[in-house]
Design an enzyme around this catalytic site. Sequence first.
Site, PDB file in Angstrom:
ATOM      1  N   LYS A 208      -1.558   4.368   8.766  1.00 25.50           N
ATOM      2  CA  LYS A 208      -1.240   2.971   8.459  1.00 25.50           C
ATOM      3  C   LYS A 208      -0.002   2.514   9.228  1.00 25.50           C
ATOM      4  O   LYS A 208       1.042   3.162   9.155  1.00 25.50           O
ATOM      5  CB  LYS A 208      -0.966   2.816   6.948  1.00 25.50           C
TER       6      LYS A 208
ATOM      7  N   TYR B  83       2.136   2.177  -3.327  1.00 29.97           N
ATOM      8  CA  TYR B  83       1.030   2.670  -4.152  1.00 29.97           C
ATOM      9  C   TYR B  83       0.729   4.123  -3.798  1.00 29.97           C
ATOM     10  O   TYR B  83       0.591   4.987  -4.676  1.00 29.97           O
ATOM     11  CB  TYR B  83      -0.199   1.790  -3.925  1.00 29.97           C
TER      12      TYR B  83
ATOM     13  N   LYS C 136      -8.495   0.269  12.069  1.00 31.32           N
ATOM     14  CA  LYS C 136      -8.813   0.188  10.648  1.00 31.32           C
ATOM     15  C   LYS C 136      -8.738  -1.279  10.249  1.00 31.32           C
ATOM     16  O   LYS C 136      -7.708  -1.917  10.393  1.00 31.32           O
ATOM     17  CB  LYS C 136      -7.800   1.009   9.856  1.00 31.32           C
TER      18      LYS C 136
ATOM     19  N   CYS D 202       3.771 -35.651  -4.441  1.00 34.20           N
ATOM     20  CA  CYS D 202       4.312 -36.989  -4.373  1.00 34.20           C
ATOM     21  C   CYS D 202       3.111 -37.922  -4.548  1.00 34.20           C
ATOM     22  O   CYS D 202       2.176 -37.884  -3.758  1.00 34.20           O
ATOM     23  CB  CYS D 202       4.964 -37.220  -3.011  1.00 34.20           C
TER      24      CYS D 202
ATOM     25  N   TYR E 159     -19.090   0.972  10.891  1.00 33.82           N
ATOM     26  CA  TYR E 159     -18.384   2.095  11.503  1.00 33.82           C
ATOM     27  C   TYR E 159     -18.789   3.458  10.982  1.00 33.82           C
ATOM     28  O   TYR E 159     -18.251   4.463  11.403  1.00 33.82           O
ATOM     29  CB  TYR E 159     -16.871   1.934  11.339  1.00 33.82           C
TER      30      TYR E 159
ATOM     31  N   CYS F  86      10.244 -40.156   0.261  1.00 38.60           N
ATOM     32  CA  CYS F  86      10.193 -41.549  -0.206  1.00 38.60           C
ATOM     33  C   CYS F  86      10.835 -41.735  -1.571  1.00 38.60           C
ATOM     34  O   CYS F  86      10.844 -42.843  -2.116  1.00 38.60           O
ATOM     35  CB  CYS F  86       8.751 -42.045  -0.238  1.00 38.60           C
TER      36      CYS F  86
ATOM     37  N   GLU G  35     -10.394   4.715  15.808  1.00 38.69           N
ATOM     38  CA  GLU G  35     -10.932   3.364  15.611  1.00 38.69           C
ATOM     39  C   GLU G  35      -9.886   2.488  14.934  1.00 38.69           C
ATOM     40  O   GLU G  35      -9.110   2.993  14.136  1.00 38.69           O
ATOM     41  CB  GLU G  35     -12.161   3.412  14.681  1.00 38.69           C
TER      42      GLU G  35
ATOM     43  N   LYS H  76     -11.228  10.163  13.405  1.00 35.35           N
ATOM     44  CA  LYS H  76     -12.368  10.929  12.901  1.00 35.35           C
ATOM     45  C   LYS H  76     -12.717  12.042  13.878  1.00 35.35           C
ATOM     46  O   LYS H  76     -12.705  11.816  15.085  1.00 35.35           O
ATOM     47  CB  LYS H  76     -13.603  10.023  12.763  1.00 35.35           C
TER      48      LYS H  76
ATOM     49  N   GLU I 271     -17.193  -2.724   7.012  1.00 33.26           N
ATOM     50  CA  GLU I 271     -16.151  -3.502   6.358  1.00 33.26           C
ATOM     51  C   GLU I 271     -16.440  -4.985   6.554  1.00 33.26           C
ATOM     52  O   GLU I 271     -16.694  -5.428   7.675  1.00 33.26           O
ATOM     53  CB  GLU I 271     -14.812  -3.127   7.013  1.00 33.26           C
TER      54      GLU I 271
ATOM     55  N   ASP J 248       0.813  -1.215   0.000  1.00 33.10           N
ATOM     56  CA  ASP J 248       0.000   0.000   0.000  1.00 33.10           C
ATOM     57  C   ASP J 248       0.848   1.268   0.000  1.00 33.10           C
ATOM     58  O   ASP J 248       0.530   2.242  -0.659  1.00 33.10           O
ATOM     59  CB  ASP J 248      -0.894   0.043   1.253  1.00 33.10           C
TER      60      ASP J 248
ATOM     61  N   CYS K 205       3.813 -43.068   1.015  1.00 33.90           N
ATOM     62  CA  CYS K 205       4.931 -42.219   1.440  1.00 33.90           C
ATOM     63  C   CYS K 205       4.812 -41.957   2.941  1.00 33.90           C
ATOM     64  O   CYS K 205       3.757 -41.513   3.420  1.00 33.90           O
ATOM     65  CB  CYS K 205       4.884 -40.901   0.674  1.00 33.90           C
TER      66      CYS K 205
ATOM     67  N   SER L 268     -13.155   7.469  -0.020  1.00 34.95           N
ATOM     68  CA  SER L 268     -12.016   6.759   0.543  1.00 34.95           C
ATOM     69  C   SER L 268     -11.391   7.653   1.613  1.00 34.95           C
ATOM     70  O   SER L 268     -11.916   8.722   1.914  1.00 34.95           O
ATOM     71  CB  SER L 268     -11.042   6.472  -0.585  1.00 34.95           C
ATOM     72  N   LEU L 269     -10.284   7.244   2.184  1.00 35.23           N
ATOM     73  CA  LEU L 269      -9.631   8.059   3.200  1.00 35.23           C
ATOM     74  C   LEU L 269      -8.212   8.382   2.768  1.00 35.23           C
ATOM     75  O   LEU L 269      -7.579   7.597   2.064  1.00 35.23           O
ATOM     76  CB  LEU L 269      -9.541   7.305   4.523  1.00 35.23           C
TER      77      LEU L 269
ATOM     78  N   ASP M 206      -8.749  -4.304   7.664  1.00 38.51           N
ATOM     79  CA  ASP M 206      -8.367  -4.487   6.279  1.00 38.51           C
ATOM     80  C   ASP M 206      -9.312  -5.486   5.637  1.00 38.51           C
ATOM     81  O   ASP M 206      -9.121  -6.690   5.730  1.00 38.51           O
ATOM     82  CB  ASP M 206      -6.927  -4.991   6.224  1.00 38.51           C
TER      83      ASP M 206
ATOM     84  N   CYS N 299      10.325 -37.098  -4.431  1.00 41.99           N
ATOM     85  CA  CYS N 299       9.850 -36.781  -3.085  1.00 41.99           C
ATOM     86  C   CYS N 299      11.023 -36.889  -2.110  1.00 41.99           C
ATOM     87  O   CYS N 299      11.715 -37.905  -2.096  1.00 41.99           O
ATOM     88  CB  CYS N 299       8.729 -37.753  -2.694  1.00 41.99           C
TER      89      CYS N 299
END
Length: 671
Positions: free
Chosen positions: A314, A37, A116, A426, A226, A411, A114, A290, A174, A34, A431, A83-84, A118, A408
């Site tokens: 975050k 981003y 958050k 396997c 919420y 075995c 509060e 908030k 959420e 995040d 085995c 969004s926030l 996910d 494997c």
Amino acid sequence: MDFEAARRRVEELRSTIEEHDRLYFQEAKPRIPDQDYDDLKTELIRLETVWPDLARNDSPSLRVGDDRRPGFKTWRHRVPMQSLLNTYSEDEMRAFHQRLVRAAERDDLQYVVEPKIDGVAVSLTYEGGRLVRAVTRGNGIEGDDITENVRGIRTLPAVLRTEVPPGIIEIRGEIYMTTEEFQRINRQREEAGQEGFANPRNLTSGTVKLLDRTEVAKRQLAIVLYGLGYAEGLRLGTQDAFLRLVREWGLPTVEKTWVVDGIDEVWAAIEELDAMREGFAYATDGAVVKLNSIAAQQAIGATAKAPRWAIAYKFAAERAETVMRDISIQVGRTGVLTPVAELEPVRLAGTTVSRATLHNAQELARKDVRVGDTVVVEKAGEIIPAVIEVNLDRRPTGAVPFEFPKECPVCATPTIQVEGEVARRCPNLDCPAQVRRRVGHFASKGSLDIDGLGEAVVDQLVSRKLVNSLSDLYRLTREDLLSLDKFAEKSADNLVQALEVSKTAELRRIIHGLGIPHIGAATAGDLARAFPSLDLLLAATHDALVEVEGIGEKSAEAIRAFFDQDTNRTLLDELRHLGLNPSAPEASSGTGGVLDGKVFVMTGTLPSMTRNEAKVMIEAAGGKVTGSVSKKTDYLLAGESAGSKLTKAEKLGVSVVEEAELRAMLDPDRA
Ligand code: IVH
């Protein structure tokens, strides 16, 4: 940077952000953290501010992503779902407070802090106190209708607990999944050779968008509420009062919130939350702060994308670098090979980590992780640590690509790649690694719950070749057990006794204990109710299996494939000869209730309750709910879009009742 360079960069950023939006919102497969981003978005916003000529009103900097998918009805939100803004430091938090102080022209601001969660944002509409709709955020203006899937959430009441519900109210919240449920599902998938989900959020967002309701029912979703979207005839002074009201109505809310004065107290609350969040049942990736007063919120307003009166903080995802000493391969119950990184121990999210999953051969090759590499490990919440990437700057010279074993490791049987599966397996059912896991699963709490048959004992039994299959358990003698480490007369006798008792365990436990791919404890229970003996289950056709509530195509295939395998048929014969005789599913409790002994089957969607609620009510009145219609069925409880069960009931002359009739049966005085 000149204008031309800025223009090129802005274009590049826009297309990168759009691609990540698509991965995140539509495929639920984010490829970058995040924070990375947000950094891209921040850079884009900065450039658009410095070079106003480059700003565009369709820029992704102004948009919330879009989760809408084909195949869903869409609904317009009465009030857009915004969004926030995200922050990552104490300084940024303090700057937020300063902005509000300036805007409000006062500094005695009260906040609610509060956790958050996910998960996946949802807007619920209650009309006259009844849940009528659940819609995803979509593009913020309109979202997908996921009402049916949301009705299946056990903790969400279909009717508000109040005599005076508002006419119409849209409540935001959420949908999430607990860490425990996430791990359960991933374990099951890995055993079935399927790729595990990356995190609970991805799994949640994939689940709310499933069209097959039997699949949704197998995954337990949860929800918290919420926020207020829209309300008719409801006046509220503060966010805190709103939270208390929805709690009173019986809606689930986050487990702890803080009402605080000023930014120092905000920060103290965030730190307190950070310290306690490890104990939460779900992953918390931050705090939401908030403004408490709703009048002050309205005065301060919102930008096109987010309210100005709230902000998210975050927590940094917990990551650490360490050296990977080796890669080991684990062999699961169904033969799936899982690569595991053996690490130089490192502190991470409050624990010492020395192993991390590398998921599967494909992932390992994609990341090109080599023994001796310095790797980045991440642990989100309670989730098993995973290797995220390699620090190539610190790759030792001479490190060679890892060659996934063709045999494997336990075995030495050549491994196979099953088509359509990411895992290598396997194929050898004998085995020792598989036998150990299978026996362990058979004896475990959720299966036959055999006292005294823990992991250490199973290990010894298998490595000394006293047990090569499940049936060998019932061939063990007292003398065999006395030959094991730490076994004395008493413990040997106790285990012999426990094994004897397990022969008459409930059918659902035995079905679960067999370890059929895709069949967890709940499905095993559904099967036992629908086919009350092993013989009936063995004989059940694919069509009869999919008729059972809770069984989809895939599970039906897995069950048939399991029982069609000669080795498994032989195993069941052997178990039976050795005295395995499951007890029939518990009969109706004989409570003297109005529905004593009555057998119900359900189909379709009920107008005001979930099927689970109906089941609880029927059982409380002494009735029983089974999965498929037969001559033994007394009533078919049918709702909207009833399926083939209705046709079958009509053919067999089974009485068909609706929800209202059920209610009348349960409460004859009111009818
Ligand atoms: S309030 C106007 N409170 O995080 C926006 N959101 O990153 C109101 N979220 O869109 C959102 N926990 O999906 C709010 N306690 C909480 C939350 C929360 C999780 C989600 C929500 C939001 C996203 C922003």
